[in-house]
Design an enzyme around this catalytic site. Structure first.
Site, PDB file in Angstrom:
ATOM      1  N   LYS A 302       0.879  -1.170   0.000  1.00  0.00           N
ATOM      2  CA  LYS A 302       0.000   0.000   0.000  1.00  0.00           C
ATOM      3  C   LYS A 302       0.913   1.215   0.000  1.00  0.00           C
ATOM      4  O   LYS A 302       1.605   1.475   0.977  1.00  0.00           O
ATOM      5  CB  LYS A 302      -0.893  -0.005   1.233  1.00  0.00           C
ATOM      6  CG  LYS A 302      -1.797   1.221   1.371  1.00  0.00           C
ATOM      7  CD  LYS A 302      -2.689   1.109   2.610  1.00  0.00           C
ATOM      8  CE  LYS A 302      -3.623   2.310   2.736  1.00  0.00           C
ATOM      9  NZ  LYS A 302      -4.546   2.168   3.896  1.00  0.00           N
ATOM     10  N   GLU A 306      -3.412   7.080   1.921  1.00  0.00           N
ATOM     11  CA  GLU A 306      -3.766   7.303   3.325  1.00  0.00           C
ATOM     12  C   GLU A 306      -2.524   7.433   4.220  1.00  0.00           C
ATOM     13  O   GLU A 306      -2.455   6.848   5.290  1.00  0.00           O
ATOM     14  CB  GLU A 306      -4.683   6.188   3.827  1.00  0.00           C
ATOM     15  CG  GLU A 306      -5.970   6.098   3.014  1.00  0.00           C
ATOM     16  CD  GLU A 306      -6.931   5.040   3.535  1.00  0.00           C
ATOM     17  OE1 GLU A 306      -8.140   5.319   3.595  1.00  0.00           O
ATOM     18  OE2 GLU A 306      -6.469   3.927   3.880  1.00  0.00           O
ATOM     19  N   ARG A 339      -1.184  -2.287  -4.598  1.00  0.00           N
ATOM     20  CA  ARG A 339      -2.590  -1.877  -4.470  1.00  0.00           C
ATOM     21  C   ARG A 339      -2.898  -0.567  -5.200  1.00  0.00           C
ATOM     22  O   ARG A 339      -2.092   0.357  -5.177  1.00  0.00           O
ATOM     23  CB  ARG A 339      -2.978  -1.752  -2.990  1.00  0.00           C
ATOM     24  CG  ARG A 339      -2.943  -3.076  -2.283  1.00  0.00           C
ATOM     25  CD  ARG A 339      -3.217  -2.929  -0.804  1.00  0.00           C
ATOM     26  NE  ARG A 339      -4.635  -2.945  -0.456  1.00  0.00           N
ATOM     27  CZ  ARG A 339      -5.247  -1.984   0.224  1.00  0.00           C
ATOM     28  NH1 ARG A 339      -4.592  -0.894   0.570  1.00  0.00           N
ATOM     29  NH2 ARG A 339      -6.515  -2.101   0.563  1.00  0.00           N
ATOM     30  N   ARG A 350     -13.337  11.521  -5.642  1.00  0.00           N
ATOM     31  CA  ARG A 350     -12.507  10.436  -5.113  1.00  0.00           C
ATOM     32  C   ARG A 350     -12.696   9.141  -5.899  1.00  0.00           C
ATOM     33  O   ARG A 350     -11.741   8.382  -6.101  1.00  0.00           O
ATOM     34  CB  ARG A 350     -12.850  10.213  -3.635  1.00  0.00           C
ATOM     35  CG  ARG A 350     -12.192   9.008  -3.030  1.00  0.00           C
ATOM     36  CD  ARG A 350     -12.360   8.992  -1.532  1.00  0.00           C
ATOM     37  NE  ARG A 350     -12.270   7.644  -1.001  1.00  0.00           N
ATOM     38  CZ  ARG A 350     -12.475   7.326   0.265  1.00  0.00           C
ATOM     39  NH1 ARG A 350     -12.781   8.270   1.148  1.00  0.00           N
ATOM     40  NH2 ARG A 350     -12.376   6.079   0.676  1.00  0.00           N
ATOM     41  N   ASP A 379     -14.854   2.260  -1.287  1.00  0.00           N
ATOM     42  CA  ASP A 379     -14.220   1.450  -0.250  1.00  0.00           C
ATOM     43  C   ASP A 379     -15.161   0.431   0.381  1.00  0.00           C
ATOM     44  O   ASP A 379     -15.660   0.659   1.478  1.00  0.00           O
ATOM     45  CB  ASP A 379     -13.634   2.358   0.838  1.00  0.00           C
ATOM     46  CG  ASP A 379     -12.694   1.595   1.777  1.00  0.00           C
ATOM     47  OD1 ASP A 379     -12.277   0.482   1.410  1.00  0.00           O
ATOM     48  OD2 ASP A 379     -12.382   2.122   2.858  1.00  0.00           O
ATOM     49  N   GLU A 401      -9.534  -7.277  -5.204  1.00  0.00           N
ATOM     50  CA  GLU A 401      -9.481  -7.287  -3.744  1.00  0.00           C
ATOM     51  C   GLU A 401     -10.896  -7.159  -3.183  1.00  0.00           C
ATOM     52  O   GLU A 401     -11.581  -6.157  -3.419  1.00  0.00           O
ATOM     53  CB  GLU A 401      -8.604  -6.139  -3.218  1.00  0.00           C
ATOM     54  CG  GLU A 401      -8.542  -6.073  -1.697  1.00  0.00           C
ATOM     55  CD  GLU A 401      -7.596  -4.978  -1.178  1.00  0.00           C
ATOM     56  OE1 GLU A 401      -6.437  -4.916  -1.626  1.00  0.00           O
ATOM     57  OE2 GLU A 401      -8.030  -4.178  -0.315  1.00  0.00           O
ATOM     58  N   GLU A 407     -16.355  -4.379   7.388  1.00  0.00           N
ATOM     59  CA  GLU A 407     -16.074  -3.058   7.942  1.00  0.00           C
ATOM     60  C   GLU A 407     -17.281  -2.124   7.859  1.00  0.00           C
ATOM     61  O   GLU A 407     -17.546  -1.374   8.794  1.00  0.00           O
ATOM     62  CB  GLU A 407     -14.891  -2.448   7.187  1.00  0.00           C
ATOM     63  CG  GLU A 407     -14.566  -1.018   7.605  1.00  0.00           C
ATOM     64  CD  GLU A 407     -13.353  -0.453   6.859  1.00  0.00           C
ATOM     65  OE1 GLU A 407     -12.736  -1.178   6.064  1.00  0.00           O
ATOM     66  OE2 GLU A 407     -13.035   0.724   7.097  1.00  0.00           O
ATOM     67  N   HIS A 532     -21.121   5.389   1.704  1.00  0.00           N
ATOM     68  CA  HIS A 532     -20.305   6.131   2.669  1.00  0.00           C
ATOM     69  C   HIS A 532     -21.165   7.016   3.579  1.00  0.00           C
ATOM     70  O   HIS A 532     -20.870   8.178   3.803  1.00  0.00           O
ATOM     71  CB  HIS A 532     -19.283   7.001   1.908  1.00  0.00           C
ATOM     72  CG  HIS A 532     -18.024   7.284   2.692  1.00  0.00           C
ATOM     73  ND1 HIS A 532     -18.020   8.094   3.812  1.00  0.00           N
ATOM     74  CD2 HIS A 532     -16.754   6.868   2.528  1.00  0.00           C
ATOM     75  CE1 HIS A 532     -16.793   8.181   4.278  1.00  0.00           C
ATOM     76  NE2 HIS A 532     -16.005   7.433   3.535  1.00  0.00           N
TER      77      HIS A 532
END
Lengths: 711, 711
Positions: A302, A306, A339, A350, A379, A401, A407, A532
């Protein structure tokens, strides 16, 4: 003490008092070998009287034999003995080199990992043959034969063959070295780094058995938000100890690599991928790793995402970074999984940023690099359209992935069968000449190197996944990684039969419940393409009102854009135009609200509350109706489960009942909090007959959750 | 690969069983009811044909009956049925009110928690009577009867009675709300706060059973370094759910209270214990707690210690703080356990500070306050002299705080039986007219309120305590809390018989190994009264050289004061004179090196390296000899265990073997690192025949341990 006494004592304990070690606590997963009973048990005994090995002895063959003996002992009541030659009722494990004459096996179709299962006459004896080109194939065949027995196949007419369509079938553990699991909802990390390498928890073997039974052949041990420490000698010795446990089960160990390790560990001034000293450091590190783990799988990275370090810190691009690591691993046969989950803090949409950064690099990656792309562009939401990169980088192997840990879908307390979500993504037509499955399995662009990854939902909880039904998501990932064309419903049927019950009526009732569950969570959390909407940090409950975070694109308000005028993110030409990243045919369809499926409507379009939906309702009414449908479906799941009381062992039935009650309460929380908020911005009255939210908006906004797991 | 084959061998062995339930993974603890076999089994069957209840049905009686049925089913192969009246071979559970005529029971001796076990003739039938004044007494009696059966007592001549000598027998969990356990080496916290109160892990019941079997009757759920959150309504509901599970087992729930909660939760400007608003806040909070948990035990408080808030922040003293909380709990019958573990950052001897702060407050505490004192004045070292406060506060009930988790004694990887340490402390003569045990059980100063606390070593690891042998420390704590006069050796014998084997030779060999283990860890870590030599933060390995920490009294060099001239902390009149805090007779003895036992020599004295020891060796030679003896004892423990292979199930024998190998290696690490360091300051040659350290001092100093558990 003797086995008989032990079994007797345990049987009595189990009969007398649930809740003890011998109870149905879910530890056995789908490798739950309970007596078949009746004709099926007799049939299995007759077909597994003895084991014949027509293959060289290896640790992997030992593992296959141990599993077959364990399974037959449990299912048929008697473990088969080893026999020197094919006697009637024998189970013959054969690899090509030592295959007895008279075997009819399509060896070339099986490849390195495939297997064939056939009931046939061999040297005059009626036997069952498990055949493969390799011992790993035999192990997969052994598990497939046991699955056939567990799921009620006719063992007298068995004739199956299978080979995996994807080469690397990997679990990604987001496990930290302190045993905290990022986005983990099943206790702590299985990896007891402090006690490794000396002390090996027997559970490591059961982990390997469970994965091998699904065909999973690799595991990334540490979090993609990686510490350089995992690349130091002491931690490599620990990883090597785990690799030693997993090796007989055909599972390779991989590590997440921290890009800045040459600075943090090597004392270099830079981690610039074009710096010769940096390249040399990684080559030496790779050599060191392969001395400790000769079959090491490779690195997951990664980078520049972030806050993680990466090549862009030095003015280089992702290909520069990936290729440097690829160069270090190449002599050893290792791969780099790089990734594509990136989003710069700039002002653009985004959802469009990963494509913008990666698509132009197509063809620039080394042959042993795979770009790992999340199923959607945001995400792991309850529903997202497939990621626009699939099909858009024909010169680059792309890994899919998926997130097995939930989550954003209720952690391990909500029952959501992800097989449906995985299937939806895999079967999505990219518009580039094939489905996502065809991109991932390499057939669309003839890539020999293929991979699929699932972010694990496994922890130290006794039931492995935090709830009984979350085991099904681990299972579904493994089965669909092996065969991306498999049916989520069929996979669920197999899981239920192996895990809960073979009785057809009960099995099918549970499968129906599972298949309804994913649409339910979409409805009560994020219907109509919303995404989100969750609260900050914990990602568990609703927070559509959140608009105060450091980055605009961390706020739910950024994603739903609800106001008096309407709701939704305009990703058409009048907005961010992210829709243009899809193939023309798809882009055209999704650019027009009239041809956009309602499930994705507000992902691509900002529409007035009065917008007319195909149902005849207004958008406002449809939104509320879907929230209500989600709650109703969860209530119905509870009723279906309650009706199964007689079919399920008391401990697991009671446990799942409790979880479903929590889910029913929290589905209402999501529904009511979201409706209360959206009504506060739309200013519209609730449609006739809709009950108002249980509490006012302020009450939902006031809820706080400290110490949520997985932070 | 040997590990692989070992595990595969185990897998093959277990393949003969349905499921994996029969794995000897240690989950069953000492409640391991395996068939007795032979005459003992027949005898137990004959003595437990049926159960007769001469007592009102309560959840606690149900728990006793369930345990007896489970235990007899396992030990004798058949669970007893309930019978309406005393038939031959019946097991009669009787409380005084409903005791059948003809029972010969000394009711008044038994108190509220005691029990009597007697084989006798009742209404013409030969029966076994379990008698008590309360249902809790019956539960303890049931566990005692099962223990008698497990340990090979003659069940035909059973005549036992017992009552606890200490009133509150408490586990202290240093568990955080995020499930991290401070100084925990057995995985994460058992308390799944996120899923509570709805979801109750069946393991909570097994936790309660294990504690009840030892007579533990209270548990402090959260860390003494407390968060105020644990006192909020959501967390009280979670604690209440646990209390509901524990209640039938006679276990009360306690909470660690954060002294500044009125500010953090109540929005008050102060937490001054003399402020009326603060007192009112605590009274209201106590009322709220008792509405949720009617039998709530009380508060444990760490105040003005290591950064925790407390009354001194407002110019008040410990009695002011404790009495305020006592006032709030008093109407509900709750108690305050106020910890005396304090040391101000001033320049005086840290070992003297708790006494200096607390002794002058003797007589100032409210009747429902107990001052909780660690066994020694520093912090749970391998050996410390008993805390000088014991016997020095005759007007105040003092609780003894022991650490079951081995923060300074090798975590859960080193085998150290703490029963010996606990016994040493309890039997120490305070010089004030009785032993520490007499102070703690209240008999010395006629205190009705008495308590003993153990910092738990329990976590989510399948074996509960991180290793098989660490279970013995939980067990020993419970047994010695019930009877502080019990023998650690006898307790070890019972534990081994219940946990590993009843065979006398093997049992006694294991007990010998356990009894040698505590002196071994003292020898290889901190011989001759040395203390606090561990490295920073993790507290696992040696760090006698550490001298750079923020506070002087956090540095090992502060405690050993080794230099060219000698070694040891002068706590006599020529030094800190901390020895004067002991009763005159003890103080006189320990003030003179010639009358100070060698085990405590360097705790009280700074002596030249050449000081002549009773052994005839110099102090320098003695120090090195004891380090060597520690390693030799660990090696011997390994040999003793290896010889027991035939007596122990393969899984646990192999597991313990691995742990002992780690301990043997790390005992050498401690020995060599400490000798290398002390030689660097003494400048003396090693005595003849002593092998030099394996590495040089720099190598030991360079070792780093990130991610150690329990930080």
């Amino acid at each position: 003490m003797t086995t008989i006494f032990r079994t007797l004592g345990l049987a009595l304990l189990m009969a007398l008092l649930p809740g003890w070690a011998a109870a149905e606590d879910g530890y056995e997963l789908w490798l739950r070998y309970r007596p078949l009973g009746g004709a099926a048990q007799a049939q299995l005994q007759a077909g597994a009287r003895s084991l014949v090995l027509a293959t060289p002895a290896t640790p992997t063959v030992d593992a296959a034999v141990a599993e077959l003996r364990r399974g037959v002992a449990g299912l048929a009541g008697r473990a088969p003995a080893l026999s020197p030659r094919a006697v009637p009722g024998a189970l013959v494990l054969a690899t090509r080199a030592q295959a007895p004459a008279g075997l009819d096996v399509p060896w070339d179709e099986l490849g390195d990992e495939g297997y064939a299962l056939r009931r046939q006459t061999l040297q005059g004896a009626d036997v069952t043959v498990i055949a493969a080109n390799t011992d790993r194939g035999l192990l997969y065949g052994a598990f497939a034969w046991l699955r056939a027995a567990q799921t009620g196949a006719d063992m007298r007419r068995l004739d199956q063959r299978a080979a995996p369509k994807v080469g690397l079938r990997l679990l990604n553990h987001w496990d930290n070295l302190d045993r905290h699991v990022e986005r983990g909802y099943a206790g702590a990390s299985l990896w007891d780094w402090w006690k490794l390498p000396d002390i090996l928890d027997p559970r490591y073997v059961d982990y390997a058995r469970a994965n091998a039974s699904l065909g999973i052949n690799g595991t990334v041990l540490n979090n993609v938000n990686a510490k350089a420490d995992s690349l130091t000698a002491p931690y490599l010795a620990k990883a090597a100890a785990l690799a030693g446990v997993f090796r007989p089960y055909g599972i390779k160990v991989y590590l997440s690599a921290r890009f800045s390790a040459p600075v943090e560990l090597g004392g270099l001034k830079t981690a610039d991928p074009l710096d010769p000293a940096v390249r040399a450091w990684w080559r030496a590190k790779a050599d060191e790793i392969y001395r400790a783990i000769p079959d090491f799988g490779g690195f997951l990275v990664k980078a520049n995402s972030e806050g993680q370090p990466g090549p862009q810190d030095y003015g280089r691009n992702h290909a520069d970074g990936a290729n440097m690591l690829a160069e270090a691993l190449q002599p050893h046969g290792g791969v780099v999984l790089w990734r594509a989950f990136v989003y710069s803090p700039d002002a653009t949409d985004r959802a469009a940023q990963a494509y913008a950064e990666f698509q132009p690099l197509d063809g620039r990656f080394a042959p042993n690099v795979i770009v790992q792309v999340k199923n959607g562009a945001i995400d792991f939401q309850p529903r997202e359209p497939f990621h626009p990169l699939f099909g858009a980088m024909p010169k680059t192997p792309l890994a899919l992935e998926l997130q097995i840990t939930k989550e954003y879908l209720g952690f391990s307390t909500h029952l959501v069968y992800l097989g449906s979500l995985f299937e939806e993504v895999l079967k999505a037509d990219t518009g580039h000449g094939g489905t996502v499955a065809r991109v991932v399995d390499g057939r669309l662009n003839q890539h020999p190197l293929t991979a699929i990854a699932g972010v694990a939902n496994i922890g130290t909880d006794r039931n492995w996944s935090g709830s009984q039904f979350d085991q099904a998501n681990w299972y579904a990932f493994g089965r669909l990684a092996w065969d991306p064309d498999a049916s989520a419903a069929q996979v669920a049927r197999d899981w239920v039969a192996q895990t809960f019950t073979r009785r057809a009526a009960a099995r099918d009732a549970i499968v129906e419940l599972m298949l309804a569950s994913r649409e339910a969570v979409v409805d009560y959390m994020t219907p109509l393409g919303l995404h989100h909407l969750m609260d900050t940090g914990h990602h568990y409950g609703p927070g559509p009102w959140v608009n105060n975070l450091e980055r605009a694109d961390w706020n739910p308000t950024y994603f739903h854009k609800a106001g008096r005028d309407g709701i939704g993110f305009d990703r058409t030409a009048t907005g961010s135009n992210a829709v243009a990243q899809y193939a023309p045919a798809i882009a055209r369809q999704w650019a027009d609200p009239r041809t956009t499926p309602p499930e994705l409507l507000l992902w691509f379009h900002h529409l007035p509350w009065g917008h007319a939906m195909p149902s005849g309702r207004t958008l406002w009414a449809e939104l509320i109706w879907r929230y209500g449908r989600g709650v109703a479906t969860v209530d119905d799941m509870g009723r279906r489960w309650a009706a199964l009381k007689a079919d399920i062992d008391p401990q697991r039935h009671a446990e799942v009942t409790t979880y479903l009650a929590v889910q029913a309460r929290e589905a209402r929380w999501w529904r009511d909090a979201c409706i209360a908020y959206f009504q506060s911005v739309s200013g519209l009255p609730l449609p006739a007959g809709v009950a108002p939210p249980a509490q006012d908006l302020a009450a939902y906004k006031a809820l706080r959750f400290g110490f949520a797991p997985g932070r």
